[in-house]
Design a protein around this motif. Structure first.
Motif, PDB file in Angstrom:
ATOM      1  N   ILE A  85       0.865  -1.188   0.000  1.00  0.00           N
ATOM      2  CA  ILE A  85       0.000   0.000   0.000  1.00  0.00           C
ATOM      3  C   ILE A  85       0.895   1.229   0.000  1.00  0.00           C
ATOM      4  O   ILE A  85       0.774   2.125  -0.843  1.00  0.00           O
ATOM      5  N   SER A  86       1.830   1.249   0.939  1.00  0.00           N
ATOM      6  CA  SER A  86       2.717   2.405   1.058  1.00  0.00           C
ATOM      7  C   SER A  86       3.644   2.525  -0.142  1.00  0.00           C
ATOM      8  O   SER A  86       3.936   3.627  -0.592  1.00  0.00           O
ATOM      9  N   LEU A  87       4.117   1.382  -0.633  1.00  0.00           N
ATOM     10  CA  LEU A  87       5.005   1.433  -1.797  1.00  0.00           C
ATOM     11  C   LEU A  87       4.303   2.144  -2.956  1.00  0.00           C
ATOM     12  O   LEU A  87       4.887   3.005  -3.624  1.00  0.00           O
ATOM     13  N   ASN A  88       3.030   1.819  -3.155  1.00  0.00           N
ATOM     14  CA  ASN A  88       2.285   2.483  -4.232  1.00  0.00           C
ATOM     15  C   ASN A  88       2.072   3.962  -3.926  1.00  0.00           C
ATOM     16  O   ASN A  88       2.158   4.789  -4.829  1.00  0.00           O
ATOM     17  N   PHE A  89       1.816   4.305  -2.668  1.00  0.00           N
ATOM     18  CA  PHE A  89       1.704   5.732  -2.308  1.00  0.00           C
ATOM     19  C   PHE A  89       3.017   6.452  -2.601  1.00  0.00           C
ATOM     20  O   PHE A  89       3.033   7.565  -3.120  1.00  0.00           O
ATOM     21  N   PHE A  90       4.112   5.802  -2.218  1.00  0.00           N
ATOM     22  CA  PHE A  90       5.432   6.412  -2.427  1.00  0.00           C
ATOM     23  C   PHE A  90       5.652   6.696  -3.912  1.00  0.00           C
ATOM     24  O   PHE A  90       6.022   7.795  -4.310  1.00  0.00           O
ATOM     25  N   GLN A  91       5.376   5.681  -4.735  1.00  0.00           N
ATOM     26  CA  GLN A  91       5.549   5.856  -6.185  1.00  0.00           C
ATOM     27  C   GLN A  91       4.616   6.944  -6.717  1.00  0.00           C
ATOM     28  O   GLN A  91       5.039   7.811  -7.487  1.00  0.00           O
ATOM     29  N   MET A  92       3.359   6.932  -6.271  1.00  0.00           N
ATOM     30  CA  MET A  92       2.396   7.924  -6.780  1.00  0.00           C
ATOM     31  C   MET A  92       2.754   9.329  -6.325  1.00  0.00           C
ATOM     32  O   MET A  92       2.530  10.293  -7.043  1.00  0.00           O
ATOM     33  N   SER A  93       3.350   9.422  -5.118  1.00  0.00           N
ATOM     34  CA  SER A  93       3.678  10.759  -4.601  1.00  0.00           C
ATOM     35  C   SER A  93       4.744  11.430  -5.458  1.00  0.00           C
ATOM     36  O   SER A  93       4.873  12.648  -5.440  1.00  0.00           O
ATOM     37  N   ARG A  94       5.510  10.620  -6.216  1.00  0.00           N
ATOM     38  CA  ARG A  94       6.539  11.205  -7.077  1.00  0.00           C
ATOM     39  C   ARG A  94       5.930  11.845  -8.313  1.00  0.00           C
ATOM     40  O   ARG A  94       6.589  12.591  -9.011  1.00  0.00           O
ATOM     41  N   GLU A  95       4.709  11.497  -8.641  1.00  0.00           N
ATOM     42  CA  GLU A  95       4.120  12.032  -9.876  1.00  0.00           C
ATOM     43  C   GLU A  95       2.703  12.580  -9.681  1.00  0.00           C
ATOM     44  O   GLU A  95       1.915  12.614 -10.614  1.00  0.00           O
ATOM     45  N   SER A  96       2.376  12.963  -8.438  1.00  0.00           N
ATOM     46  CA  SER A  96       1.059  13.575  -8.208  1.00  0.00           C
ATOM     47  C   SER A  96       1.175  14.515  -7.015  1.00  0.00           C
ATOM     48  O   SER A  96       2.253  14.690  -6.454  1.00  0.00           O
ATOM     49  N   ASP A  97       0.041  15.109  -6.607  1.00  0.00           N
ATOM     50  CA  ASP A  97       0.042  16.034  -5.467  1.00  0.00           C
ATOM     51  C   ASP A  97       0.042  15.309  -4.126  1.00  0.00           C
ATOM     52  O   ASP A  97       0.072  15.945  -3.074  1.00  0.00           O
ATOM     53  N   LEU A  98      -0.041  13.988  -4.149  1.00  0.00           N
ATOM     54  CA  LEU A  98      -0.087  13.229  -2.897  1.00  0.00           C
ATOM     55  C   LEU A  98       1.202  13.447  -2.104  1.00  0.00           C
ATOM     56  O   LEU A  98       2.296  13.316  -2.644  1.00  0.00           O
ATOM     57  N   TYR A  99       1.069  13.785  -0.809  1.00  0.00           N
ATOM     58  CA  TYR A  99       2.243  13.790   0.063  1.00  0.00           C
ATOM     59  C   TYR A  99       2.307  12.435   0.747  1.00  0.00           C
ATOM     60  O   TYR A  99       1.322  11.944   1.294  1.00  0.00           O
ATOM     61  N   PHE A 100       3.506  11.831   0.708  1.00  0.00           N
ATOM     62  CA  PHE A 100       3.681  10.545   1.377  1.00  0.00           C
ATOM     63  C   PHE A 100       5.004  10.537   2.115  1.00  0.00           C
ATOM     64  O   PHE A 100       6.001  11.049   1.601  1.00  0.00           O
ATOM     65  N   GLU A 101       5.034   9.942   3.288  1.00  0.00           N
ATOM     66  CA  GLU A 101       6.323   9.771   3.953  1.00  0.00           C
ATOM     67  C   GLU A 101       6.446   8.420   4.642  1.00  0.00           C
ATOM     68  O   GLU A 101       5.479   7.862   5.151  1.00  0.00           O
ATOM     69  N   TYR A 102       7.688   7.900   4.602  1.00  0.00           N
ATOM     70  CA  TYR A 102       8.081   6.798   5.459  1.00  0.00           C
ATOM     71  C   TYR A 102       8.495   7.461   6.771  1.00  0.00           C
ATOM     72  O   TYR A 102       9.490   8.178   6.819  1.00  0.00           O
ATOM     73  N   SER A 103       7.730   7.244   7.811  1.00  0.00           N
ATOM     74  CA  SER A 103       8.028   7.850   9.106  1.00  0.00           C
ATOM     75  C   SER A 103       8.944   6.918   9.895  1.00  0.00           C
ATOM     76  O   SER A 103       9.090   5.743   9.555  1.00  0.00           O
ATOM     77  N   THR A 104       9.529   7.432  10.991  1.00  0.00           N
ATOM     78  CA  THR A 104      10.480   6.600  11.748  1.00  0.00           C
ATOM     79  C   THR A 104       9.827   5.407  12.429  1.00  0.00           C
ATOM     80  O   THR A 104      10.435   4.364  12.571  1.00  0.00           O
ATOM     81  N   ASN A 105       8.592   5.574  12.885  1.00  0.00           N
ATOM     82  CA  ASN A 105       7.858   4.429  13.425  1.00  0.00           C
ATOM     83  C   ASN A 105       6.365   4.727  13.319  1.00  0.00           C
ATOM     84  O   ASN A 105       5.965   5.799  12.867  1.00  0.00           O
ATOM     85  N   GLU A 106       5.556   3.766  13.739  1.00  0.00           N
ATOM     86  CA  GLU A 106       4.116   3.899  13.536  1.00  0.00           C
ATOM     87  C   GLU A 106       3.520   5.014  14.390  1.00  0.00           C
ATOM     88  O   GLU A 106       2.548   5.655  13.991  1.00  0.00           O
ATOM     89  N   LYS A 107       4.086   5.222  15.576  1.00  0.00           N
ATOM     90  CA  LYS A 107       3.565   6.279  16.452  1.00  0.00           C
ATOM     91  C   LYS A 107       3.762   7.627  15.783  1.00  0.00           C
ATOM     92  O   LYS A 107       2.834   8.444  15.708  1.00  0.00           O
ATOM     93  N   VAL A 108       4.964   7.846  15.295  1.00  0.00           N
ATOM     94  CA  VAL A 108       5.247   9.111  14.610  1.00  0.00           C
ATOM     95  C   VAL A 108       4.377   9.231  13.355  1.00  0.00           C
ATOM     96  O   VAL A 108       3.805  10.288  13.072  1.00  0.00           O
TER      97      VAL A 108
END
Lengths: 615, 194
Positions: A44-67
């Protein structure tokens, strides 16, 4: 263009459940997403990451789930539709945030996805996260198929905004990792900028505010229960004197079994897709004319408990069963034949099981356990530690990542593991209570995730331990996601910072810090000996890029090795190192050149210097 | 429509996820209902990778023990190991080219000889088809096309509601452009091997 960004409503695509979920969120106008990667949620996140490179979607890999949840919670309270994705055990890390975020609520939709893993295909436990709905008071949605997951995602955002609180979206591995044709819908234009309007008497959770917010939460739960009873995702299928209540993938097995067993017209199904709060009114209506009821759910008797409570309120006197010795187990996954068999027995209908072939005359087969890759730097580190500690009594707390696989022989590099970051914390307890040398292993991503507090604790309380940080500069286990230590520029991604593991360790004040290059065997053994001789906390950072990742980026430069005639069959290479590039042919050790990464570790440990690079 | 259940087992890295994807795309092109489930958490770490594909109207995406109508194995030892997925009527196709696990190399277990494996399998199931898919893939021009060779053999059994033409179209669409020609050749060699 990314395949999930295609604006082609009505077209069918063969999508993985996780792809359908990502697409559903995009169709719902998702603008902001965060995660810490974890199987079975990672795609799910991998696709968000890829889409964020070519759309207005902001996506981040955070340091942990709480953050990750905190970042998303703030974005949603700034009025932007947000999503936070994690595996089931990630919810435990995020739980502190979750529990009070439920009081505070959100302004724009926030969907928290938890991917549970019945049978623990790639997890340390199989906890049932539906109880987080009960615990926090937040609504839970559970789809049964990829298509439904996509549709339900839009509903989840709407529900979150209607109730002004986050919605938990719960999946299981079989949903995440199943693929089916999915019909695409329209993409809603996301609102990407918001504003935060100050309202401290509703946002700052001091006791006086929280008392008020808890009252609000209870009102919301009541409102949600009414919505649950009316929800299109809680539906009744078929008619009959028997009632079956099922959720998630269990519903598919039940629906197939009703047909297979000829129960159409005899048994009706209540499919629960909105599972917290449970739809009390609907359940009472459904069971009222049932002779008996069967609850079919993987994991804990979550629905069963609720159904029994509602039945009691309604004065229902029929039998309601689910989890029982002769029926369904709390353990592991269900499968279609198991559900069919139990339904046949419970409803007393004949059933001819197809019998699997008899394998009693098959000899014992050699196992094929997953293994550290050929040339994996973790193997080199484990080997060096084993050599450096020869004759010593050691305890090796280990952690969550590829390197966990090192616990298998011949490396046997792992004695204790609970959860992410536990190698750093548990080391202290062993150090204070035993006379053995405690040497812990943790990966770079796991160190950032939750290893740092354990290390700070060790320094403050002066534990006698060595923490080895296996820094391969990527989150390898879940599919090579970035983490704060990764040089993103080198991977052609702009706009990221970088945190040095060594600076963090030195900043914490660890008294003995060393950095090794694990492919250099002699120097590594010497450095490890020195570090473990230090009384108190020592940290060794073992730095070497992940071989698998380097291979995929075509960055492997080493030439493969071969075993020359000098070999006298000591087999230290196989017996102590156990790299899967080795195989035995006519009693001679050979190296599979297509697997060999050219790390050269085996060449350094061969007593005859028989292992040489191919010309 | 009737339900047909297919299990595919392979060793991580053999490309079975691509072959099941191609097969799924081919079914989609024909509007045949298809659902597939994969367990691949450890695929890149040399473990066993399994796909289940259900063609037809069933809603389940997984297949219980004994319920595979078709069983495709990329490796003979893994064919034998997962044979409990089959029943007395199952059609089994296995590659004969072996990939001994590391445990056998370090003396923890013995890899059975191919004859034993095929004898055991054929004595228990409806039909056993064997082929050296690695050799055929090399003949096609790329040893990595083992997955497509096996797909050809699978289609030739006629047990799936998917046509050879739709699979070839899916190969053209799903596999990398540089490999399409060798993959199509590999597919034909697989078809010819049954």
């Amino acid at each position: 263009m990314h395949k999930l960004l295609a604006d082609q409503p009505g077209t069918k695509k063969f999508l993985l459940g996780n792809e359908a979920i990502a697409r559903g969120a995009v169709e719902a106008g998702l603008a902001f997403a965060s995660t810490y990667p974890g199987t079975p949620s990672s795609e799910i996140s991998l696709n968000f990451f890829q889409m964020s490179r070519e759309s207005d979607l902001y996506f981040e890999y955070s340091t942990n789930e709480k953050v990750a949840l905190e970042v998303a919670a703030a974005a949603a309270n700034a009025g932007v539709r947000s999503m936070c994705v994690m595996k089931h055990v990630g919810m435990n890390v995020a739980a502190d945030t979750l529990m009070t975020l439920a009081y505070v609520g959100v302004r724009a939709g926030l969907v928290i996805l938890t991917a549970d893993d019945p049978y623990m295909f790639s997890s340390q436990n199989e906890q049932d996260n539906r109880y987080y709905g009960k615990l926090s008071g937040l609504p839970i949605l559970e789809p049964s198929s990829a298509q439904e997951a996509k549709e339900m995602m839009g509903y989840a955002f709407d529900l979150s905004e209607e109730l002004a609180e986050p919605v938990i979206f719960r999946t299981t591995t079989r949903l995440n990792h199943s693929t089916e044709p999915v019909t695409l819908g329209k993409i809603k234009q996301p609102v990407t900028r918001g504003d935060f309007i100050k309202d401290p008497f509703n946002y700052v959770t001091v006791p006086a505010v929280s008392r008020k917010l808890h009252i609000k939460l209870l009102r919301q739960i009541e409102q949600a229960e009414a919505l649950s009873s009316k929800s299109v995702y809680n539906f009744i299928e078929g008619t009959g004197k028997y009632g079956i209540i099922a959720n998630g993938v269990s519903y598919n097995y039940v629906a197939d079994a009703v047909l297979d067993l000829g129960l159409t017209g005899t048994a009706k199904i209540l499919r629960i897709g909105f599972s917290h709060p449970m739809p009390g009114e609907l359940i009472k209506y459904f069971i009222a004319d049932c002779e008996k009821v069967l609850v079919v759910e993987e994991g804990e008797p979550y629905m069963e408990e609720a159904v029994k409570a509602f039945a009691q309120e309604a004065g229902y006197t029929g039998t309601i069963k689910g989890k029982a010795k002769e029926l369904f187990s709390r353990l592991f996954e269900f499968d279609p034949a198991m559900v069919r068999k139990i339904m046949a027995a419970y409803f007393n209908v004949p059933f001819d099981a197809t019998s699997a072939v008899d394998l009693s005359d098959v000899p014992e087969l050699p196992q094929r356990p997953p293994n550290l890759c050929a040339g994996c730097s973790h193997r080199a580190t484990f080997y060096a530690v084993n050599q450096a500690t020869k004759g010593m009594e050691t305890i090796h707390p280990t952690d969550i990542g590829c390197y966990t696989l090192g616990f298998l022989p011949p490396l046997s590099a792992g004695d204790f593991l609970i959860c992410m970051g536990s190698s750093a914390g548990t080391a202290g307890g062993f150090a204070k209570t035993t006379d053995k040398k405690v040497i812990s292993y943790i990966g770079d991503s796991t160190f950032f995730h939750s290893g740092i507090p354990g290390l700070i604790n060790a320094v403050f309380n002066n534990h006698d331990m060595t923490l080895i940080i296996l820094d391969n500069s990527i989150t390898a286990m879940t599919g090579h996601q970035p983490n704060p230590g990764v040089d993103m520029q080198a991977l052609n991604y702009d706009g990221f910072g970088q945190v040095s593991v060594e600076s963090v360790v030195r900043g914490i004040g660890v008294p003995h810090v060393s950095v090794i290059r694990p492919y250099n065997v002699k120097k590594s053994i010497a450095a490890i000996k020195e570090a473990i001789a230090h009384k108190g906390v020592s940290v060794i950072i073992s730095k070497q890029a992940c071989t698998l990742f380097e291979r995929s980026r075509k960055k492997l430069v080493g030439k493969p090795f071969y075993v020359s005639d000098r070999c006298k069959n000591h087999r230290n290479c196989i017996n102590d190192l156990g790299c899967p590039a080795f195989y035995v042919e006519n009693e001679k050790v050979r190296i599979n050149a297509s697997l060999c990464s050219g790390c050269g570790v085996c060449a350094q440990i061969c007593p005859e210097h028989a292992i040489l690079p191919l010309k | 429509m009737d339900t047909t259940r297919l299990i595919i087992v392979a060793v991580g890295g053999q490309g079975n996820l691509l072959s099941s994807r191609v097969l799924g795309e081919a079914a989609c092109r024909l509007d045949i209902p298809v659902r597939m489930s994969e367990i691949h958490g450890m695929a890149q770490r040399g473990g066993v990778v399994e796909s289940a594909m259900v063609f037809g109207d069933a809603r389940s995406t997984i297949i219980s023990d004994g319920e595979a109508d078709l069983f495709l194995a990329f490796e003979p030892l893994e064919a034998l190991r997962a044979l409990n997925r089959c029943n007395a009527a199952t059609t089994v196709i296995t590659n004969t080219s072996s990939l001994p696990p590391f445990t056998a190399a370090i003396g923890k277990g013995v890899y059975p000889d191919l004859e034993t494996i095929t004898r055991l399998i054929s004595s228990k199931v409806g039909r056993l088809i064997t082929l050296d898919a690695n050799a055929l893939a090399r003949e096609a021009g790329n040893e990595l096309s083992v997955n497509i060779v096996l797909l050809g053999a699978l289609i030739k059994t006629g047990k799936l509601p998917v046509t050879a033409d739709s699979v070839k179209d899916a190969i053209r669409e799903t596999t990398k452009a540089a490999f399409v020609e060798t993959n199509l050749k590999a597919f034909e060699l697989g078809v010819g091997a049954v």
